[in-house]
Design a protein around this motif. Sequence first.
Motif: not given
Lengths: 463, 201
Positions: A301-316
Amino acid sequence: MAVPSADKVQEIREVTRIERIGAHSHIRGLGLDDALEARNVSQGMVGQMDARRAAGVILEMIKDGKIAGRALLIAGHPGTGKTAIAMGMAQALGSDTPFTSIAGSEIFSLEMGKTEALTQAFRKSIGVRIKEETEIIEGEVVEIQIDRPATGTGAKVGKLTLKTTEMETIYDLGQKMIESLTKEKVQAGDIITIDKATGKITKLGRSFTRARDYDAMGAQTKFVQCPEGELQKRKEVVHTVTLHEIDVINSRTQGFLALFSGDTGEIKSEVREQINGKVAEWREEGKAEIVPGVLFIDEVHMLDIESFSFLNRALESDMAPILIMATNRGITRIRGTNYQSPHGIPIDLLDRLLIISTTPYEEKEIRQILKIRCEEEDVEMSDDAMTVLTRIGMETSLRYAIQLITTANLVARKRKATEVDVDDIKRVYSLFLDESRSTQFLKEYQQEFMFNELAPSESMETS
Amino acid sequence: MAASSSWVELLKNSQKTCMIQDGRRKLHFTLQDGRELAEEYNVKTNELVVRKWKKKSTLGGAGNWEYEVGEQLATKNIQAEGLMESNTNPIFVRKDTALSFQWRIRNLPYPIDTYNVTCDDNQNIIIRTTNKKYYKKFGIPDMERCNLKLEQSQLSIAHANNTLIVTYKKPTGILEMEKELQTEFSKLKASKDGDVDCTPS
């Protein structure tokens, strides 16, 4: 719960240990049987049967290595064993599968962008098994001599004599090598190999010529022949390196410029692309094999919104590792936005996750965990004291109860007792406040503390 | 001499730099496969003093120079390496003369009848000692590059001043090739040491 006695026999641990005892050092695996059913108490794990079973299924998926970019979220109250489950998975995977563990707040640094830190963490979790020719030294130890300086401080110097059936060589040892030789407990008569590039020492066994030195021999002692020919050999070895390591090897600035850029720093995306291409090439030629590992992000939960959207992309990406995240938050604000979301994670990412939840421990389980911790910390405790401590664990928190083990042991030792008794527990319980008593205390004595004249702000910032 | 000319071709096709410094003609080749080769010849006698190789490791990092002929004179740092051979050990160095390949192994105090030097079927020369103190197996890369077979009869040894000297006479094929290379090298424009392109004010 009659299982524990059988399990204790299974788990033979080394007599000496150099590592310090950490919060999760008693975890040695997930404690599952072959059918992936969780054993009640095993490999340092207690309770959380459903969560452990789920983790076991994920583990099978990781071992298969076919599926990339899946993510798992372990959610649960504080102190319900989320990190322990992740550690258990790491232990069960073994040392050949890369397992990277970071905390959510670790990616925020002045030296590196958030996405760079996350990319590095991702690439640290992808291993490449590759054949490489290295120089190794293989021989029987004739003599090992380590001189400590007379003053007691300063660098140690040492000499190591190795031989094969044909020759003998003396080596000068540096500080690091001396340390690893003592750590491995290398002695005369052992057959060892030393990797010249990494300095890694492997004990192959004892020499046959030394078979009659002692009558008493450990059951695991293996006898091997003294090697033949030259001491230094070129050998093809298969080892696992992470993509990040390959990045670093290829990106290091040459010459004096290396002084100004730190060890890693940011790695150019061109270098990464080049390496991805090369690894794909090796894979096609059959030279290398990809070992997808695990990236564990604690306190996600310490990650911010940019990191989360980066994760979305990176997981693909098809090179993505299995991502495991842990959080102890409920519905809360996503960092960097004003939106509320379950676990503080955006819904679109949550949708890609498999979610495991942990439940609070029961009394029996708390008792069991405390027992394991006592064993880990070498503390003897009477049954009554254990009962009291279990009650404390139930009423306050498991972490607080675990903290009391060490402190109570110190108190017991001061009164020259070998066993921790109820009085010792009571003593430390009165000495150290737990979280709820501390809150209570603050509420009562709010007036006496500084700055209380200021009106308290409406709500506390939680992220 | 088809085999020996392939080596000459390889060098001709590489990128070359030449410099004369300290009485030595220093040559640097970057071969087409990315390997680097550095050679140093004595200007007066045209004897090969140093030949060293550098190639990239599998993972792409820059490697260290590997000496085929001559030895590294810079001192090694034990703290950085962790482990290195003690300087009391035998030191194996190749040092060629005009007519023969020669290896000198220093710090070998045992008498000459201790040593047994043979050629084996795999094109290796093997030095054995009867007291089991030293053993070395090595090939002659020059001969391998020209696909020439080793012959036991060309080998001879000598021992003096704690040094074992192993000598292998160069066959005519090698001698001709070296002559050809030397004439090529002398055509290269060599920059003199101390040449500075701009005039420093």
